[in-house]
Design an enzyme around this catalytic site. Sequence first.
Site, PDB file in Angstrom:
ATOM      1  N   GLY A  27       1.395 -13.804 -12.751  1.00 49.39           N
ATOM      2  CA  GLY A  27       1.200 -12.540 -12.053  1.00 49.39           C
ATOM      3  C   GLY A  27       1.784 -11.393 -12.850  1.00 49.39           C
ATOM      4  N   CYS A  28       1.409 -10.181 -12.490  1.00 50.63           N
ATOM      5  CA  CYS A  28       1.838  -9.005 -13.248  1.00 50.63           C
ATOM      6  C   CYS A  28       3.340  -8.757 -13.071  1.00 50.63           C
ATOM      7  CB  CYS A  28       1.033  -7.780 -12.832  1.00 50.63           C
ATOM      8  SG  CYS A  28       0.936  -7.500 -11.052  1.00 50.63           S
TER       9      CYS A  28
END
Lengths: 344, 344, 344, 344
Positions: free
Chosen positions: D146-147
């Site tokens: 995920g970011c």
Amino acid sequence: MVKVSIIGATGYVGAELIRLLYTHSKVEIVAISSNSFKDKYIDEVYENFLGLNLVCGDEESAIEKGDVIFIALPHGFSEEISKKALNSGKIVIDMGADFRLKNEENYKKWYEKEFECKNLHQLSSYGLTELNRERIKSSKLIANPGCYPTCSILGIYPAINEGIINESNIIIDAKSGLTGAGRTLSLSSHYSQCNEDLTAYALGGSHRHIPEIEENLKFYTNKEVKITFSPQLVPMNRGIFATIYGDITKAISLEEIFEVYKKYYEKEKFINIMPLGKYAKVKNVSMSNYCNISLHVDERTNKLIVCSTIDNMIKGAAGQAVQNMNLILGFREDLGLEALSQSF
Amino acid sequence: MVKVSIIGATGYVGAELIRLLYTHSKVEIVAISSNSFKDKYIDEVYENFLGLNLVCGDEESAIEKGDVIFIALPHGFSEEISKKALNSGKIVIDMGADFRLKNEENYKKWYEKEFECKNLHQLSSYGLTELNRERIKSSKLIANPGCYPTCSILGIYPAINEGIINESNIIIDAKSGLTGAGRTLSLSSHYSQCNEDLTAYALGGSHRHIPEIEENLKFYTNKEVKITFSPQLVPMNRGIFATIYGDITKAISLEEIFEVYKKYYEKEKFINIMPLGKYAKVKNVSMSNYCNISLHVDERTNKLIVCSTIDNMIKGAAGQAVQNMNLILGFREDLGLEALSQSF
Amino acid sequence: MVKVSIIGATGYVGAELIRLLYTHSKVEIVAISSNSFKDKYIDEVYENFLGLNLVCGDEESAIEKGDVIFIALPHGFSEEISKKALNSGKIVIDMGADFRLKNEENYKKWYEKEFECKNLHQLSSYGLTELNRERIKSSKLIANPGCYPTCSILGIYPAINEGIINESNIIIDAKSGLTGAGRTLSLSSHYSQCNEDLTAYALGGSHRHIPEIEENLKFYTNKEVKITFSPQLVPMNRGIFATIYGDITKAISLEEIFEVYKKYYEKEKFINIMPLGKYAKVKNVSMSNYCNISLHVDERTNKLIVCSTIDNMIKGAAGQAVQNMNLILGFREDLGLEALSQSF
Amino acid sequence: MVKVSIIGATGYVGAELIRLLYTHSKVEIVAISSNSFKDKYIDEVYENFLGLNLVCGDEESAIEKGDVIFIALPHGFSEEISKKALNSGKIVIDMGADFRLKNEENYKKWYEKEFECKNLHQLSSYGLTELNRERIKSSKLIANPGCYPTCSILGIYPAINEGIINESNIIIDAKSGLTGAGRTLSLSSHYSQCNEDLTAYALGGSHRHIPEIEENLKFYTNKEVKITFSPQLVPMNRGIFATIYGDITKAISLEEIFEVYKKYYEKEKFINIMPLGKYAKVKNVSMSNYCNISLHVDERTNKLIVCSTIDNMIKGAAGQAVQNMNLILGFREDLGLEALSQSF
């Protein structure tokens, strides 16, 4: 690897050139110069270049080391440098305005200055790649076009050349992002002042891109083009969006105009004619070398309305300079310029 | 305290009306209605109204409770409501488009709909306060103008009325902030899409504000006005900036045009004619009811260029509605509208 | 009408004061001063004040003419001016930092300067209205709080005072809009640099608002407060959003903490405790004098997280100054500050 | 040319993958799929892809045609697709969350779902390239991070692994641009609502990136990491800026911490440790695959403050996916990812 130098590397155009050339597979930057940041590493000026081993040196040395010399200085400084570089057998791509006008009277009027080296002005080629490709190919001195002229000329040239509109009554309402104002600090580019604002400047026929647009359009179409030009600043970083108005002078449908434009630019990778009903948008060219053009007709008033849009820092400056360099060096024209624009 | 109701209070225009009326010293909001948020407190819809004791009720009750009824609905819903309200002796200020055109043929053509209550259309007054003050004063039904028409008409009216420019060849290049698109979700107002973007829409003579501008300018000047109108969206919240181009048809200097405009608007608090050499700017009207106008002449092309700017939500909607209400109720015209625009 | 003067009227805080005071019904601005724009009309500096008949004069005259003297200068200039004004019987509201610290050792350490007029420092009252109302009322010299301290102290004071969190380990992660950087030009507030950017500054315990927050919180709670403070700049004009982290030190539920906060601020018009589950947002205070606070608990890590937000130019500067003036002059505390925040 | 397919190509991550892969010299996109835009050309969905000859087909066909299958779907859909693709001998890079947690209990708790194909979860490798390179190289199924986790883990890993800070009391205050919210319309990503606003969401330990960060940091450091995580939305398109706070647990200077970080990442092209005194900034990673990290110590409170920043769509999604693909296919790791960030 071809060796390139950038003179005036710490302005916005210089920095964008570095960013683009850094990923170009057939050239290497061997020297940069800057008067404001002499002896500084480039990453002391632009932190996004962290680790790049480039020091701001002097112009002499930049000319000496490079095979291709990009000049990204304010206008008025390029003639002398170009002469030196050309005398040493270098290729010169000038990003400033010094060689953009061929007509010395025009130049005197708008820049209040005479041509210093008249023969250079004759030698130089206007670097609007798509319209001047053959001359550029064999040229050693390129006058890289201004951002507004690139966007405007590409957008309106086919309509004028085909006699679709009256060439002497064209209005160009142009909107630019703030990078167009460069790195120099001013209240009009102070964040809290220009964010959530929009205004115009240089109205009333005073912007120096006017003679550049008129003279070059005349050169390509052989018509006495006359424009009303309104530059405006909008709160975004990149992009120019020109809304161009012309009086339609003959019986022609929007579909036919569309076909004319498609044909004019059919071989051009970097020019998109938007499908009818779609609009050119800044986002769809931002961070790329593309120019998107959409066509609209108001039948009530018999006007052709052309929306033309570019990234002012790329197709309007550094990208087109690279495109011209590629052309001169015999590289694939889009080398280093493959990036598509942002989707969001 | 005069009692006011807002029908359609949860759209952007309704919300801006609440914000403005909340600080108005002579009225109180007694009822609001909303179809989308029936029975909700207004602060469940707009958190900036935290603690305001206003519940979204129905239209019937809103009409009953208020002395002044503001209608902030999409067009097509105001005729029936207005009839009811007027029959009950109320004053109606309609923010939608239903009563803005007097010419039924125009209305049919542009809105694909007939006048339902023809006599209401005759009774109604176009609420462009500065140009229609006397009629508004004695009116019970106001057609509050659209945002683009307010900005455009105020900007160009003196030049047309005085025969300075050719009324049949006017170009209005208008740029609007995103609140103009309202609260309804769409990809074109999705943040990542419109931030750092700029584009046009409804080019080619298709925007419904065209007949509103033409018909009303004709009404005030008795001339057959014809416009080319280009709406464009720029990444900012508030503001319209209209760049208006007209062909100058007589010998007149910029200074003289300036004097004409000064005189036309000399008694108008909310209209500023910028000193010559200065530019109208969105920021200088944002969050206020002002309209700023700057004048420019391109002698090369003999064009008058007018920059006209307003806050689309205030002078272009809720603020002008309050101004009209003040006028009808005999209040000081700027009551509740005293705010100066932002400095930054 | 009470006469007020503004010394240093051409900075952002001064300009915001003019904007707010212009619509205040019980005061009039009788004099402004500016060193940078001496003898200029205010509308030559801020075009949104077009037509305001205010000329930048000198400080002497501003002191003489006003009954209330606002000082909006960089720190270091207020002591001398305040002394003069107080000696002439005026009320002084200083927007700078000169009187915000009572502890001279702290002042020396953080401002590298000694108190010049020690007795003034004793006389002065810290102008955080909601926490210091009684003192302010009877004061003639107000040290108007900094923007970050206003937002931070209001947000965390109840939790510290009630012993809900450990006062010696508080983290304040604060985000500010660009107006916080003022009108002075710099690369870090150059549009193209800070738009689409976010960064921090003055990390590591070096920002001068740290002692202001700690000292004043100690004053109100009698506890040795210690904070880690991280200021950050985000691309928007107005607003501060402080995310404050504290270690919960006793058994208490979020609902109970919410009740504590509600009770602390129940009589405060300008402080909203957001309903549980809702978040404070910059937009919901922007252009208003409100401070919105939302409360959150992370049970996994036993942290209280407070989101506190203000408009840095209003509650964080000019608005709170007006609030304090109202208090001292015996006006309704919200006079001139009635505006609700923007809905969009 | 290696053949790649993108399943779920019309979301923002899919579109960014297309943009990046389009200029990758060793792969070609042979198929894309989309449920929302079945049978549409990609340039009907994203106009910046004008002329790209890619039609949205079905998943089956995308799996069949590609050698590498990127899955850019919302979580919950990847297990079945991955199984099919792996059974056909393909390489799978999943951009969703389905394989990011190895601990099934955690997965059940945070995603309310069981592992469907348990063995796939064992086979899969977490695609945080710099920390997991050897496993990724030999893997056929990548769980692309995920970011927020990418930005957070890279920023804090050395400090935890070296025991510089207390691993069980870490605060991550993370700010994200609006592209992080994707293409789905919502009021919280409606331009007029989020422009000039800043707010938090999912406070109180509820964001699903929490277990991803904790579990993976534990995996690399063998310590029970516990974080307080606060995601916040700021008005910009791209970028995550994480301000990470840790309690320093041993005698160590900022200079020494700097040396630790330099050493940890000395061979990493895409990770820059900013020189001491400089700050990581969103702009300096935007439009690139870089992660910039700056280090700060508050000696007053004995905290380490790490600023870590990435482009959420590139290093935080599509770029890292390409980096992982390069690694698996034996290409130079930065192929197609050479772009430097923007200077402005």
